[in-house]
Enzyme design. Sequence first.
Site, PDB file in Angstrom:
ATOM      1  N   HIS A 151       0.868  -1.164   0.000  1.00  0.00           N
ATOM      2  CA  HIS A 151       0.000   0.000   0.000  1.00  0.00           C
ATOM      3  C   HIS A 151       0.920   1.234   0.000  1.00  0.00           C
ATOM      4  O   HIS A 151       2.056   1.150   0.464  1.00  0.00           O
ATOM      5  CB  HIS A 151      -0.752  -0.144   1.335  1.00  0.00           C
ATOM      6  CG  HIS A 151      -1.776   0.840   1.625  1.00  0.00           C
ATOM      7  ND1 HIS A 151      -1.521   1.947   2.393  1.00  0.00           N
ATOM      8  CD2 HIS A 151      -3.088   0.867   1.316  1.00  0.00           C
ATOM      9  CE1 HIS A 151      -2.655   2.622   2.528  1.00  0.00           C
ATOM     10  NE2 HIS A 151      -3.616   2.000   1.893  1.00  0.00           N
TER      11      HIS A 151
ATOM     12  N   CYS B  51      -5.097   2.787  -3.237  1.00  0.00           N
ATOM     13  CA  CYS B  51      -3.820   3.320  -2.737  1.00  0.00           C
ATOM     14  C   CYS B  51      -2.718   2.284  -2.879  1.00  0.00           C
ATOM     15  O   CYS B  51      -1.854   2.149  -2.013  1.00  0.00           O
ATOM     16  CB  CYS B  51      -3.937   3.798  -1.295  1.00  0.00           C
ATOM     17  SG  CYS B  51      -5.126   5.118  -1.114  1.00  0.00           S
TER      18      CYS B  51
ATOM     19  N   ASP C 131       3.149  -4.637   8.001  1.00  0.00           N
ATOM     20  CA  ASP C 131       1.962  -3.780   7.964  1.00  0.00           C
ATOM     21  C   ASP C 131       0.776  -4.721   8.169  1.00  0.00           C
ATOM     22  O   ASP C 131       0.393  -5.467   7.280  1.00  0.00           O
ATOM     23  CB  ASP C 131       1.903  -3.081   6.603  1.00  0.00           C
ATOM     24  CG  ASP C 131       0.593  -2.341   6.367  1.00  0.00           C
ATOM     25  OD1 ASP C 131      -0.359  -2.515   7.164  1.00  0.00           O
ATOM     26  OD2 ASP C 131       0.513  -1.595   5.377  1.00  0.00           O
TER      27      ASP C 131
ATOM     28  N   GLN D 295      -4.549  -5.031   7.487  1.00  0.00           N
ATOM     29  CA  GLN D 295      -5.644  -5.861   6.966  1.00  0.00           C
ATOM     30  C   GLN D 295      -5.723  -7.217   7.653  1.00  0.00           C
ATOM     31  O   GLN D 295      -6.527  -8.054   7.266  1.00  0.00           O
ATOM     32  CB  GLN D 295      -5.464  -6.075   5.454  1.00  0.00           C
ATOM     33  CG  GLN D 295      -5.502  -4.816   4.633  1.00  0.00           C
ATOM     34  CD  GLN D 295      -6.869  -4.147   4.660  1.00  0.00           C
ATOM     35  OE1 GLN D 295      -7.885  -4.769   4.947  1.00  0.00           O
ATOM     36  NE2 GLN D 295      -6.905  -2.855   4.371  1.00  0.00           N
TER      37      GLN D 295
ATOM     38  N   LYS E 107      -9.751  -0.550  11.404  1.00  0.00           N
ATOM     39  CA  LYS E 107      -9.907  -1.776  10.621  1.00  0.00           C
ATOM     40  C   LYS E 107     -10.243  -2.947  11.545  1.00  0.00           C
ATOM     41  O   LYS E 107     -10.338  -4.090  11.123  1.00  0.00           O
ATOM     42  CB  LYS E 107      -8.612  -2.087   9.870  1.00  0.00           C
ATOM     43  CG  LYS E 107      -8.089  -0.890   9.092  1.00  0.00           C
ATOM     44  CD  LYS E 107      -8.069  -1.089   7.617  1.00  0.00           C
ATOM     45  CE  LYS E 107      -7.452   0.132   6.979  1.00  0.00           C
ATOM     46  NZ  LYS E 107      -7.612   0.264   5.598  1.00  0.00           N
TER      47      LYS E 107
END
Lengths: 158, 414
Positions: free
Chosen positions: B130, B371, B207, B210, B233
């Site tokens: 991302h 993104c 990261d 998600q 999220k």
Amino acid sequence: MSDMRALYQEVILDHNRNPRNFGPLEGANRVAQGTNPLCGDNYTIYARVNDDNIVEAVGFEGSGCAISKAAASMMTTRIKGKKVESAEQLIEEFRAMLTGELDMQGDHSLGHLTVFEGVAQLPQRVKCAVLPWHAMNAALEGDEVTSTEGDSDIWSKE
Amino acid sequence: MSAQPTALSRSWEEVRADFPILAQSIHGHPLAYLDTAASAQMPQQVIDRLVWYHSTLHSNVHRGVHTLSQRATQAFEDVRLKVKNLLNARSLKECIFTGGTTDAINLVAHSFGKAFLKEGDRVLLSALEHHANIVPWQRICEEVGASIDVIPINDRGELILDGLDDLLTERTRIVGVNHVSNALGTVNPIEEIIARAHARDIPVLIDGAQAVAHMKVDVQALDADFYAFSSHKLCGPTGIGVLYGKEHWLEKMPPYRSGGDMILNVSWEGTTYNGLPHKFEAGTPSIAAGVGMGAAIDYLQELGFERIAAREAELLDKATERLSAIPGVRLIGTAEHKASVLSFDIEGVHPHDIGSILDSEGVAIRAGHHCAQPVMTRLGVPATARASFAFYNDDQDIDRLVAGIYSVKEIFGV
């Protein structure tokens, strides 16, 4: 859904499928690129303006949604052959229609371009329809890059 | 709050009823919210906790001598403990509150980068990242004269690890990779990447934006050096997130932002910085959002991550099967290991048009480049339409997505 049918009229779908004046323009003396960084739509607008200040020829290339592509295609057919001043007036009328500032019953020269009137009801999509017009305006004013984000009119005139 | 003994026996229908936002109409149609990968919805339990915080104990943290401030501080610091347990961090010192995943990655890029990146050094990222895990690294690399290498992907959207050992050069100082791709849903083999990087003493930043709401994450089992996620999220409020970092790295890294809790003592001669985790927490944090995130963690843990993962896999399988059967629909990102993200396009229709038409029928999806423009470029598409699922979605949501896609095809005559 019924709103969507009104928005995606056959003329818009037709220009999306078969964009007019698509491709780079030979001998262009005005070029500008328009991007919408939020969605990635990206068009390059070409124009050839002659000594009498008439837009002799226009072209565009790039990619984006049906709304932006049809807007670009229909724009090229309307601007070709116009004086720069009347092209700029048309650009302003188109912008005003999409921001709800234009009196649709009053005097304007939009003609078939009023098929985009419904886009004004969809704030997320106004930028799609305006993007190629914005780029055309930048091209006619001699700018090279424009964007629907930020106060690009001010930035591009720096 | 203790776990409700009934949590495991609640049906998914009852769980869905926890989310008041889902019970509304959009353009005259029931809402089918299929954009959880952008932001997950909040259950009533989180909203209630926010109301409780705002109506009974709002006050500034860490400095008041009065009761409200002590209570607010306690409520906020209790969340740090919940985060530690959620991630199985070794210590509270390793759990830093940030403004979100992007903020956390910026912290690592700039602080770790200042301490450890020099001219000629390299940062290794994956082709699935991302923008938030690309741009901060580009900025610090430009500042110090370092450069970025990229782990490639195949056409299904899976990382190709064959050449990983060559990409882990003697000048590679850090690896950054997402746990789950936001654009395609690929679940990356981060354990293997971490192990291979560690074989060369290279730390790894994950990261996890998600991943955390959809699977059990154990930073010790993964041996991640840094792990970042966002509250929103995770069914929590926006504006707060977490950076987990191994203590020995965080100790060696200089402060990122300055002011507030990160300071121990200031004189005109200089400043003494606070210890971990406060060293990296400048200014007044987003206290209410933090307390709300704590409620979200409680909520998800009560549901159970195994149960959540199984439910989402079931929804993804159904949706994949249904969409694959529609002529002209192409799935983009077909990795073997996927989270509940379904990116697709329809031949002859741009994703933005798909998004608008679905919206007019109350179906909320994301349309665009998510993104993650380098991913789109690699796969040769300008954008995709993306339906992302959570445990609170149901079969009707999938039915409505499918019906919406047929409307798109009808309007466009494809």
